[in-house]
Design a protein around this motif. Structure first.
Motif, short mmCIF file in Angstrom:
data_model
loop_
_atom_site.label_atom_id
_atom_site.label_comp_id
_atom_site.label_asym_id
_atom_site.label_seq_id
_atom_site.Cartn_x
_atom_site.Cartn_y
_atom_site.Cartn_z
N ALA A 61 -14.22 -8.87 22.27
CA ALA A 61 -13.21 -9.69 22.97
C ALA A 61 -11.81 -9.40 22.45
O ALA A 61 -10.85 -9.29 23.23
CB ALA A 61 -13.54 -11.17 22.80
N ALA A 62 -11.66 -9.27 21.13
CA ALA A 62 -10.35 -8.98 20.56
C ALA A 62 -9.84 -7.61 21.00
O ALA A 62 -8.65 -7.44 21.31
CB ALA A 62 -10.43 -9.04 19.03
N LEU A 63 -10.74 -6.63 21.04
CA LEU A 63 -10.34 -5.29 21.46
C LEU A 63 -9.99 -5.26 22.95
O LEU A 63 -9.07 -4.53 23.36
CB LEU A 63 -11.46 -4.29 21.15
CG LEU A 63 -11.74 -4.08 19.66
CD1 LEU A 63 -12.91 -3.13 19.46
CD2 LEU A 63 -10.49 -3.54 18.94
N MET A 97 -3.43 0.09 12.07
CA MET A 97 -2.66 0.81 13.08
C MET A 97 -2.72 0.12 14.44
O MET A 97 -1.78 0.20 15.22
CB MET A 97 -3.16 2.25 13.19
CG MET A 97 -2.92 3.09 11.94
SD MET A 97 -1.22 2.94 11.30
CE MET A 97 -0.25 3.46 12.72
N LEU A 98 -3.83 -0.58 14.72
CA LEU A 98 -3.89 -1.34 15.97
C LEU A 98 -2.86 -2.47 15.97
O LEU A 98 -2.20 -2.73 16.98
CB LEU A 98 -5.30 -1.90 16.15
CG LEU A 98 -5.58 -2.65 17.45
CD1 LEU A 98 -5.23 -1.81 18.67
CD2 LEU A 98 -7.05 -3.09 17.52
N THR A 130 -7.67 4.32 22.15
CA THR A 130 -8.40 5.22 21.26
C THR A 130 -8.85 4.50 19.99
O THR A 130 -9.97 4.70 19.51
CB THR A 130 -7.52 6.43 20.89
OG1 THR A 130 -7.21 7.15 22.08
CG2 THR A 130 -8.25 7.34 19.92
N LEU A 131 -7.99 3.66 19.44
CA LEU A 131 -8.38 2.89 18.25
C LEU A 131 -9.55 1.97 18.55
O LEU A 131 -10.46 1.82 17.73
CB LEU A 131 -7.18 2.08 17.75
CG LEU A 131 -6.00 2.90 17.22
CD1 LEU A 131 -4.82 1.99 16.90
CD2 LEU A 131 -6.40 3.71 15.99
N ALA A 132 -9.57 1.38 19.74
CA ALA A 132 -10.69 0.51 20.11
C ALA A 132 -11.98 1.31 20.21
O ALA A 132 -13.04 0.87 19.75
CB ALA A 132 -10.39 -0.19 21.44
N TYR A 133 -11.91 2.51 20.82
CA TYR A 133 -13.11 3.35 20.93
C TYR A 133 -13.64 3.72 19.55
O TYR A 133 -14.86 3.70 19.30
CB TYR A 133 -12.80 4.62 21.72
CG TYR A 133 -12.33 4.39 23.13
CD1 TYR A 133 -12.84 3.35 23.90
CD2 TYR A 133 -11.36 5.21 23.70
CE1 TYR A 133 -12.40 3.13 25.19
CE2 TYR A 133 -10.92 5.00 25.00
CZ TYR A 133 -11.44 3.97 25.74
OH TYR A 133 -11.00 3.76 27.02
N LEU A 134 -12.75 4.08 18.65
CA LEU A 134 -13.17 4.48 17.31
C LEU A 134 -13.78 3.30 16.54
O LEU A 134 -14.79 3.45 15.85
CB LEU A 134 -11.98 5.05 16.54
CG LEU A 134 -11.48 6.42 17.02
CD1 LEU A 134 -10.14 6.75 16.39
CD2 LEU A 134 -12.50 7.51 16.71
N ILE A 135 -13.17 2.14 16.65
CA ILE A 135 -13.70 0.96 15.97
C ILE A 135 -15.10 0.63 16.48
O ILE A 135 -16.03 0.36 15.69
CB ILE A 135 -12.76 -0.25 16.18
CG1 ILE A 135 -11.45 -0.03 15.40
CG2 ILE A 135 -13.42 -1.55 15.72
CD1 ILE A 135 -10.37 -1.04 15.73
N ALA A 159 -2.97 -11.88 17.52
CA ALA A 159 -3.66 -12.88 16.71
C ALA A 159 -5.17 -12.64 16.71
O ALA A 159 -5.84 -12.76 15.68
CB ALA A 159 -3.35 -14.28 17.25
N ALA A 160 -5.73 -12.28 17.86
CA ALA A 160 -7.17 -12.04 17.96
C ALA A 160 -7.60 -10.85 17.11
O ALA A 160 -8.62 -10.90 16.42
CB ALA A 160 -7.55 -11.80 19.43
N VAL A 161 -6.81 -9.78 17.14
CA VAL A 161 -7.13 -8.61 16.32
C VAL A 161 -7.05 -8.96 14.84
O VAL A 161 -7.89 -8.54 14.04
CB VAL A 161 -6.18 -7.45 16.67
CG1 VAL A 161 -6.30 -6.32 15.64
CG2 VAL A 161 -6.47 -6.93 18.07
N HIS A 162 -6.05 -9.72 14.48
CA HIS A 162 -5.88 -10.10 13.07
C HIS A 162 -7.10 -10.84 12.54
O HIS A 162 -7.54 -10.60 11.40
CB HIS A 162 -4.62 -10.96 12.92
CG HIS A 162 -4.40 -11.47 11.52
ND1 HIS A 162 -3.93 -10.66 10.50
CD2 HIS A 162 -4.60 -12.71 10.98
CE1 HIS A 162 -3.85 -11.38 9.39
NE2 HIS A 162 -4.24 -12.62 9.66
#
Length: 467
Positions: free
Chosen positions: A22-24, A86-87, A125-130, A187-190
């Motif tokens: 959800a955060a991503l 980096m996100l 790309t960062l979301a795919y890698l995570i 905030a969600a990513v954090h």
């Protein structure tokens, strides 16, 4: 070529994985709606900032150009500094860009804001890698489809809202909406995304990143402005030659750099270079048509359909986005079984087929509506999901962010190239006057050529089992 393989499913409970996804989704949506919500508002940007289709097209070109630069740079940098960190940086840059566009007094300042927003494309790309580093192969495929679905918009609702806001309060209201969403996403990513740093030796190749950025900027700006400046004008030729020279120098430097931003030897593999070309050509064909030609065609009186921004978004952007939101997770679920390469081919064939009625009968609103709806399945559903999945699965094990970042850059290169070519075709065909029906059809044909090239290069991708 040594590639990454999906890891085992983590021990984290399903609720934690749901929170991560959800955060991503919020993070990538923060970037994506800055593209989709603005599309139906382009005529309003032209009117309120007292400009023409040329500078408006340039703002879109630079948006996706800087998306390319941000993808390849930030994804590789995350190998050193961590994905989550980096996100958060990309979302901070996006917030600054949104504020600049809200306050922009003229097209020049507006373009700067769009450039900053484009950098945050690296969120994809960062979301795919995570996800690849956190989930099992099957769960990764489904989650990849969900993230990719956002690449086509939020079920078309964002495009309709964008058109409505443009018709009522103007384009600035769009960036106020996206600013709020980006703040929530940050905030969600954090709170929900754990750090998943992949240790990388050496240092970040800033010299290579600079040369790549200069090269892409020169070439794509030359293509975008060539129609208005003249293809043989000194400014066009200087930009083009300087850009090409920088790209050549970039390739030379990468061969001599131990920890280069791109492994040049990997590019020689038939698992890689046809994939990258397929991504460039696919995005060039679809974005030139969808993010430039269609908004102008549907909203231009006389030569086009003469619709409002809201009606244009509802009929021509919403169906494709909504169907893509449904198709992409399904494509991600079946791709690990069918194979990522085969899924790329399915998407390429389907996208080419959907373009046929669009370029042959552009004067029919209903034909155009049906063709764009089909693209929601073939392009958003299959092509985008499979291209991203194949890039992640084929990445070198020692540089996991390199190929996904480079493929993400190709998304930006293709999108900016397609918009640049479509804008140049319309500008050249109208000779500075209002757009004509012939100019729109010529722009659609230029996009169709890119889609045909994507189909050809997709056929050249070698399966991972071949050497």
């Amino acid at each position: 070529m040594t590639t990454i393989r999906n890891q085992s499913a983590p021990a984290a409970p399903p609720t934690r994985q749901a929170g991560l996804l959800a955060a991503l989704v919020l993070a990538v949506a923060g970037f994506q709606i800055n593209a989709t919500m603005l599309t139906p508002a382009l005529p309003d940007v032209i009117e309120r900032l007292h400009t023409t289709s040329g500078p408006a097209g340039l703002s879109q070109t630079l948006f996706f150009l800087f998306a390319a630069i941000g993808q390849v740079t930030i994804a590789r940098l995350s190998d050193h500094l961590g994905r989550r960190r980096m996100l958060l940086v990309t979302l901070a840059i996006l917030i600054v860009g949104e504020v600049v566009c809200v306050l922009a007094p003229n097209i020049e300042v507006f373009v700067v804001g769009r450039m900053l927003q484009g950098i945050s494309s690296a969120a994809f790309t960062l979301a795919y890698l995570i996800l690849h580093e956190s989930l099992s192969p099957q769960r990764f495929g489904r989650a990849l489809g969900v993230i990719t679905a956002v690449n086509g918009g939020i079920a078309g609702v964002d495009a309709v809202i964008g058109g409505t806001v443009a018709d009522s309060v103007g384009f600035r209201g769009i960036f106020l909406i996206t600013l709020v969403l980006t703040a929530v996403a940050t905030a969600a990513v954090h709170f929900a995304v754990p750090e998943s740093r992949v240790p990388a030796s050496g240092r970040m190749d800033w010299r290579g990143a600079a040369l790549l950025g200069i090269g892409l900027t020169g070439v794509l700006l030359a293509l975008n402005e060539g129609g208005s400046w003249g293809w043989t004008s000194p400014a066009t030729l200087v930009l083009l030659l300087a850009g090409l020279a920088s790209l050549v120098l970039f390739a030379v430097v990468q061969k001599r750099t131990r920890d280069g931003i791109i492994d040049v030897s990997v590019l020689a593999s038939r698992q890689v270079w046809p994939l990258l070309l397929t991504t460039v050509f696919t995005l060039a064909g679809v974005f030139g048509m969808l993010n430039f030609t269609i908004p102008l065609l549907t909203q231009t009186p006389g030569a086009g359909y003469g619709m409002s921004a809201t009606t244009s978004a509802l009929l021509f952007l919403t169906p494709a986005s909504a169907l893509g939101l449904l198709a992409a997770p399904l494509a991600g679920q079946f791709a690990p079984r069918l194979g990522w390469r085969r899924s790329v081919l399915i998407g390429a064939v389907g996208t080419a087929a959907a373009f046929v009625p669009l370029v042959l009968l552009p004067q029919s609103p209903w034909v155009a509506c049906a063709a764009l709806a089909a693209l929601g399945i073939t392009y958003t559903g299959y092509s985008l999901t499979a291209l991203n999945g194949l890039a992640v699965a084929s990445a070198p094990a020692d540089k996991p962010g390199s190929l996904p970042g480079l493929n993400g850059a190709c998304f930006g290169v293709g999108a900016s190239l397609g918009i640049a070519v479509s804008s140049s075709v319309v500008t050249a065909a109208t000779a500075g006057g209002p757009p004509t029906a012939g100019a729109f059809q010529a722009a659609l044909w230029s996009s169709a050529v890119f889609v045909a090239l994507a189909l050809l290069t997709a056929l050249l991708i070698r399966p991972a089992t071949e050497n």
